[in-house]
Motif scaffolding. Sequence first.
Motif, PDB file in Angstrom:
ATOM      1  N   ILE B 449      52.162 -27.507  31.605  1.00 26.16           N
ATOM      2  CA  ILE B 449      51.643 -27.122  30.289  1.00 26.16           C
ATOM      3  C   ILE B 449      50.796 -25.862  30.481  1.00 26.16           C
ATOM      4  O   ILE B 449      49.969 -25.809  31.393  1.00 26.16           O
ATOM      5  CB  ILE B 449      50.778 -28.258  29.683  1.00 26.16           C
ATOM      6  N   GLY B 450      51.013 -24.878  29.663  1.00 19.04           N
ATOM      7  CA  GLY B 450      50.234 -23.637  29.792  1.00 19.04           C
ATOM      8  C   GLY B 450      51.030 -22.468  29.265  1.00 19.04           C
ATOM      9  O   GLY B 450      52.221 -22.596  28.970  1.00 19.04           O
ATOM     10  N   ALA B 451      50.361 -21.322  29.186  1.00 17.16           N
ATOM     11  CA  ALA B 451      51.028 -20.139  28.632  1.00 17.16           C
ATOM     12  C   ALA B 451      52.217 -19.744  29.489  1.00 17.16           C
ATOM     13  O   ALA B 451      52.132 -19.713  30.714  1.00 17.16           O
ATOM     14  CB  ALA B 451      50.031 -18.990  28.552  1.00 17.16           C
ATOM     15  N   TRP B 452      53.303 -19.459  28.838  1.00 14.54           N
ATOM     16  CA  TRP B 452      54.563 -19.023  29.455  1.00 14.54           C
ATOM     17  C   TRP B 452      55.151 -20.045  30.407  1.00 14.54           C
ATOM     18  O   TRP B 452      55.925 -19.718  31.286  1.00 14.54           O
ATOM     19  CB  TRP B 452      54.402 -17.666  30.139  1.00 14.54           C
ATOM     20  N   ARG B 453      54.748 -21.285  30.247  1.00 12.78           N
ATOM     21  CA  ARG B 453      55.360 -22.352  31.040  1.00 12.78           C
ATOM     22  C   ARG B 453      56.417 -23.030  30.173  1.00 12.78           C
ATOM     23  O   ARG B 453      56.397 -22.932  28.947  1.00 12.78           O
ATOM     24  CB  ARG B 453      54.310 -23.395  31.467  1.00 12.78           C
ATOM     25  N   ASN B 454      57.308 -23.763  30.841  1.00 16.19           N
ATOM     26  CA  ASN B 454      58.426 -24.362  30.095  1.00 16.19           C
ATOM     27  C   ASN B 454      58.078 -25.625  29.314  1.00 16.19           C
ATOM     28  O   ASN B 454      58.818 -26.025  28.424  1.00 16.19           O
ATOM     29  CB  ASN B 454      59.583 -24.662  31.054  1.00 16.19           C
ATOM     30  N   ASN B 455      56.950 -26.252  29.646  1.00 15.03           N
ATOM     31  CA  ASN B 455      56.531 -27.425  28.867  1.00 15.03           C
ATOM     32  C   ASN B 455      55.728 -26.922  27.658  1.00 15.03           C
ATOM     33  O   ASN B 455      54.537 -27.179  27.504  1.00 15.03           O
ATOM     34  CB  ASN B 455      55.693 -28.369  29.734  1.00 15.03           C
ATOM     35  N   PHE B 456      56.402 -26.194  26.808  1.00 12.82           N
ATOM     36  CA  PHE B 456      55.756 -25.535  25.657  1.00 12.82           C
ATOM     37  C   PHE B 456      55.215 -26.537  24.651  1.00 12.82           C
ATOM     38  O   PHE B 456      54.299 -26.241  23.901  1.00 12.82           O
ATOM     39  CB  PHE B 456      56.766 -24.599  24.971  1.00 12.82           C
ATOM     40  N   GLY B 457      55.786 -27.736  24.630  1.00 14.39           N
ATOM     41  CA  GLY B 457      55.365 -28.739  23.651  1.00 14.39           C
ATOM     42  C   GLY B 457      54.127 -29.509  24.065  1.00 14.39           C
ATOM     43  O   GLY B 457      53.658 -30.369  23.316  1.00 14.39           O
ATOM     44  N   GLY B 458      53.625 -29.230  25.267  1.00 12.57           N
ATOM     45  CA  GLY B 458      52.428 -29.926  25.735  1.00 12.57           C
ATOM     46  C   GLY B 458      52.658 -31.410  25.957  1.00 12.57           C
ATOM     47  O   GLY B 458      51.744 -32.226  25.850  1.00 12.57           O
ATOM     48  N   TYR B 459      53.890 -31.755  26.305  1.00 11.05           N
ATOM     49  CA  TYR B 459      54.213 -33.178  26.484  1.00 11.05           C
ATOM     50  C   TYR B 459      53.587 -33.700  27.785  1.00 11.05           C
ATOM     51  O   TYR B 459      53.734 -33.087  28.846  1.00 11.05           O
ATOM     52  CB  TYR B 459      55.737 -33.363  26.521  1.00 11.05           C
ATOM     53  N   SER B 460      52.911 -34.816  27.685  1.00 13.99           N
ATOM     54  CA  SER B 460      52.224 -35.363  28.856  1.00 13.99           C
ATOM     55  C   SER B 460      52.381 -36.879  28.901  1.00 13.99           C
ATOM     56  O   SER B 460      52.041 -37.569  27.938  1.00 13.99           O
ATOM     57  CB  SER B 460      50.737 -34.990  28.786  1.00 13.99           C
ATOM     58  N   ASN B 461      52.914 -37.349  30.008  1.00 14.33           N
ATOM     59  CA  ASN B 461      53.132 -38.780  30.157  1.00 14.33           C
ATOM     60  C   ASN B 461      53.079 -39.102  31.650  1.00 14.33           C
ATOM     61  O   ASN B 461      53.927 -38.644  32.424  1.00 14.33           O
ATOM     62  CB  ASN B 461      54.509 -39.141  29.563  1.00 14.33           C
ATOM     63  N   PRO B 462      52.064 -39.866  32.082  1.00 10.96           N
ATOM     64  CA  PRO B 462      51.903 -40.131  33.520  1.00 10.96           C
ATOM     65  C   PRO B 462      53.138 -40.773  34.155  1.00 10.96           C
ATOM     66  O   PRO B 462      53.465 -40.494  35.314  1.00 10.96           O
ATOM     67  CB  PRO B 462      50.703 -41.096  33.570  1.00 10.96           C
ATOM     68  N   GLU B 463      53.825 -41.613  33.401  1.00  9.59           N
ATOM     69  CA  GLU B 463      55.007 -42.274  33.970  1.00  9.59           C
ATOM     70  C   GLU B 463      56.105 -41.236  34.270  1.00  9.59           C
ATOM     71  O   GLU B 463      56.738 -41.263  35.327  1.00  9.59           O
ATOM     72  CB  GLU B 463      55.541 -43.334  32.994  1.00  9.59           C
ATOM     73  N   ILE B 464      56.297 -40.337  33.305  1.00 13.95           N
ATOM     74  CA  ILE B 464      57.307 -39.286  33.499  1.00 13.95           C
ATOM     75  C   ILE B 464      56.895 -38.376  34.658  1.00 13.95           C
ATOM     76  O   ILE B 464      57.716 -38.033  35.523  1.00 13.95           O
ATOM     77  CB  ILE B 464      57.492 -38.457  32.196  1.00 13.95           C
ATOM     78  N   ASP B 465      55.607 -38.025  34.704  1.00 10.63           N
ATOM     79  CA  ASP B 465      55.113 -37.189  35.817  1.00 10.63           C
ATOM     80  C   ASP B 465      55.435 -37.842  37.154  1.00 10.63           C
ATOM     81  O   ASP B 465      55.921 -37.201  38.086  1.00 10.63           O
ATOM     82  CB  ASP B 465      53.587 -37.006  35.721  1.00 10.63           C
ATOM     83  N   SER B 466      55.152 -39.125  37.212  1.00 12.88           N
ATOM     84  CA  SER B 466      55.338 -39.853  38.464  1.00 12.88           C
ATOM     85  C   SER B 466      56.823 -39.899  38.865  1.00 12.88           C
ATOM     86  O   SER B 466      57.168 -39.691  40.037  1.00 12.88           O
ATOM     87  CB  SER B 466      54.750 -41.253  38.280  1.00 12.88           C
ATOM     88  N   LEU B 467      57.689 -40.132  37.895  1.00 12.84           N
ATOM     89  CA  LEU B 467      59.124 -40.168  38.199  1.00 12.84           C
ATOM     90  C   LEU B 467      59.623 -38.788  38.648  1.00 12.84           C
ATOM     91  O   LEU B 467      60.430 -38.678  39.575  1.00 12.84           O
ATOM     92  CB  LEU B 467      59.920 -40.631  36.968  1.00 12.84           C
ATOM     93  N   LEU B 468      59.119 -37.738  37.984  1.00 14.93           N
ATOM     94  CA  LEU B 468      59.545 -36.382  38.353  1.00 14.93           C
ATOM     95  C   LEU B 468      59.127 -36.050  39.781  1.00 14.93           C
ATOM     96  O   LEU B 468      59.902 -35.477  40.551  1.00 14.93           O
ATOM     97  CB  LEU B 468      58.953 -35.353  37.373  1.00 14.93           C
TER      98      LEU B 468
END
Lengths: 487, 549
Positions: B449-468
């Motif tokens: 999440i941040g300027a010019w990053r691909n997570n433009f929607g600011g999506y945040s989910n610890p479970e998804i982070d952990s799986l990634l």
Amino acid sequence: MKNKDILRITLIACLLGLSAGLHAADDSVKKAGQLLDKHYYESAALALRSASAGGEPTPVVALMLARAYARNAELYRSLQRSSLTIGNMYLQKLSAQTGRDRSLFVPLYYGEYLIQSGKLRDGAAQLHRFIEQKDSAPTYRDIAQAILAVTQKAAPSAAQSSDPLVRSQLAAAISLSSARRAEAATQTDQALAELIKTNPILPVRAVTNAIGVYARSGQAEKAFALLGAADIGRPSYEEAISSSKVLRFYDAALFGNLAELDQAEAERLLQRVRSDAKYKAVASYFLVELYLNNEQFGKAVALLPELNAATDLPAAYRDRLAVMQAALDVRSGKAPHGNAEFSGLGQKYAQDPALLAEVLSACVHFKASCPGVTASARTLAAANQGERYRSLHFAVGEQYATIGKNDLALLEMETARDKSNKNRIDANDPMLLVRLADIYFAGKSFSESLEIYFEMSREFPAVRQLQETGQGVYSTEYRSAGDAKIF
Amino acid sequence: MSKIRTKVFLMLVAMFSVSIGCSATLADTEAAGKKGLSYGEYGRPTTLDPITSNDMISMRITELLFNGLVGINNKQQIVPELAESWEQSADGLQYTFHLRKDVKWHPKAGQEAQPFTADDVIFTYNIMMHPRTVTSLKVRYDFISEVKKLDQNTVRFTLKRPIMNALPKFTFKIIPEFGPSNAAFLGRDDPFVQNPIGTGPYRYKETTANGEVVLEANPDYFKGAPKISRFVAKPFADQNIMNQALMYGSIDMSVLVNPRNVPEIQGDKRLRLQSYSALSYQFFGYNTRNPLLADKRVRKAFTLAINRNEMLNSFFNNQGTVISGPFAPGSWAYNLDVKPLPFDAAEAEKLLVQAGFKKGSDGIMVKDGKRLVLTLKVPIAQESESVKRVVLAFKTYLRRVGAEINVEFLEWQSWKEAVFANHDFDIMFASWVFDDSADISSLFHSGEIGAWRNNFGGYSNPEIDSLLVEAKNTLDHEKRRTIYRKLHERLADESPYTYLWTLTNYAAYDRKVRAVQIHPYKFFSYADTWYIGEGGDDKGADAPAKATK
């Protein structure tokens, strides 16, 4: 001899003065005809079976049904070849894995794939490896033993096990002996009845085995009923090595058994129609084609004299009969004569894309030597494209593929493809799509193959095994940096 | 008749030129010379360097201008590029690259060409990873702990841990140390991003007032001078006009054919169609920073509210596949068990009510006094007729369940700034294109999440982070497949996007362009071996070339 089946049957029926049968056809039959024309063979067969529920189909319906099964059988044989290639690649990769997280079940399934591919010794070695693993489940060890019996040409007894899944495997093994098919069918009935008591969803392995057994024992209706209730896209076995590592295995015999079932049913229906004098020539014509495509050359040759003598076969079908005759000569020890016949046909149809495509296609499939035909076909294809020339481009592509020129094969087959609906079977001959998928896969353009299978699985659920194993190979073979961009 | 058609076409081109301020004229093509190739793009590139760019239009150009240490040929083999050889340590932690000594950077006007050295490699890595550099590449290279120059032509990368498919990561493009004006980090205001200098088969010449990017063949290219004298990228805001330009020979190639034009092009003997990039999909992305969209039930309701099959059928002639999650069906990562959500407006309304909304008297849903009124931002480069219909249908469908959508079409650069830099949007429409690795970590990991990053929607989910992270760290292909199946399932349920469909992407080109092979993702990777033939039949000549890279 590919498409436009309903048109062909209608034409033949009209020429034979049998159109009344078609005019009388109800909506379901008309709908089935449309489905057949769009290569929805499974759906067409289902509609035609429903239309004839409770009784034997009329001769015209039986002819259409036979055509649906014949096309399906041909397609399943082709898918079986693809499945064995991709399945072997996938399982070989898994087989190379060592360490704590390795699979126990790979040797069982790899063994089955190798055996289905005709590599009996290598397959047996894998099965022995599976049996010798101390952690292998007893049921599957017994299943491996039953499969091994086939490779050793032993005669297992279906009563050897109390486990119904094992008995279904033993029944499949004994059904390969023509003398014991009735026994195998009875054992299958019992095994399925027992399995269903504990779980209404039958194991896919039991369904696969039963389809083969029923196809060989002439009990196609039982097999179709089973298929109607089962999801054959499911894996044969799921091995959960950990919560984040689950392997899915598929039956190597599934496509082969489906092909066998459809071939047997097409033959039964055509033989029945053939007993009616009015339809005899048409049914015999399609029977010769059916036998030829399944490499049952003796049976095909036996029908030729009466078919050649028939006076009520339309001229267009005489041309195609001549192609089949040439193919049979090539495969029946009269290769020089057959090759010369092909050469003559190539000259005769040098400007007819559809017939030239059939001549070249037969040359390729029956391994005839047809340099003149190939040259004519390439010349005509090079100068023309569009719908009328699609089958020709496909045949030229096939010819290139058989000599290992896959780049040129792809060019031709892509020209044969309807680009507006590139993966859809209603717009493309499914055999073309399967061949394209094969060549793309061999060239490591995996996503092109998987897209084809994705669409095809909507009509043919068994294609799921190609999708899953194809994904498995793709995930290990690709080389890329991990990039994603906004389009 | 043909004269009338030509006049109509020229009129259309003229109208188009006025409307977006760039043109594609017949005279231009003639000036390009017989051996040049002009191709139609659906927009202008934002930047021309390989680090700050994150769109396909830019990437196609950078593919012609730059090289990586290694390349990947059409047989999925790693082949030498700027590195002529390499070694990997037994523990998989060190990669040593021996660089070619005969490579020179494209010369600056009036100057001698400078040699490519190990310093350029170190510089590229450092500037790419600098916190202030505008790039979405950092996440892909955070596995590297150190890069060291061993001598003028040898560099060694040390990894934090062994990773799967490490070598292909070194395909990242190298830029010259003397290139950017700021040696520490690269921003979009650096002159280098519009005046790039590379080592590739083509050199940047100019961007015309009409927005055409002109590249010239590099006679000193280390693999041999390319056969086509120059490439000209011509922007078109309307795919139909681009198609007409191709049909009338104003351009030699179109990188993207409108699905509706496929039959027309397939029927034209002068042209050839080639599919590519099966791994892409269109989507509506949600800004989860907006409290109204933070609840997954709202996002899911939006997906349920629209009839994707109907839209695909009506607007794209059914030439695609409705998808269920964040991968394309041609990908190894697509979870075949997950089916697309059905069209179910009643269920959509039910979910909105569950999320705390009530329908107001004007039919718009309200929660805590806030009306469900949202802004949808669409890039003008996507403003083809089909896309317009998609967004208007989306608006209509959502109105029926009580959401008011205000559609804004923005010029490409403004849209990117609104979405990627300022996050000033509620919903956006776009397409993602992936290479074979199907790596979605930059799209959904909260660290992105941040300027010019691909997570433009600011999506945040610890479970998804952990799986990634788990998927990224494993060396076991089957384990990664299993994790990706879970990710597909979870991200389908979470609905950070409304996943729409994957479309068949076709390029079309004049058959006089020979030996054409199109890389499914990077497009021009093999363009240095293409050539322009004169007359005759291109059969055989057009067969994919042997691996050259």
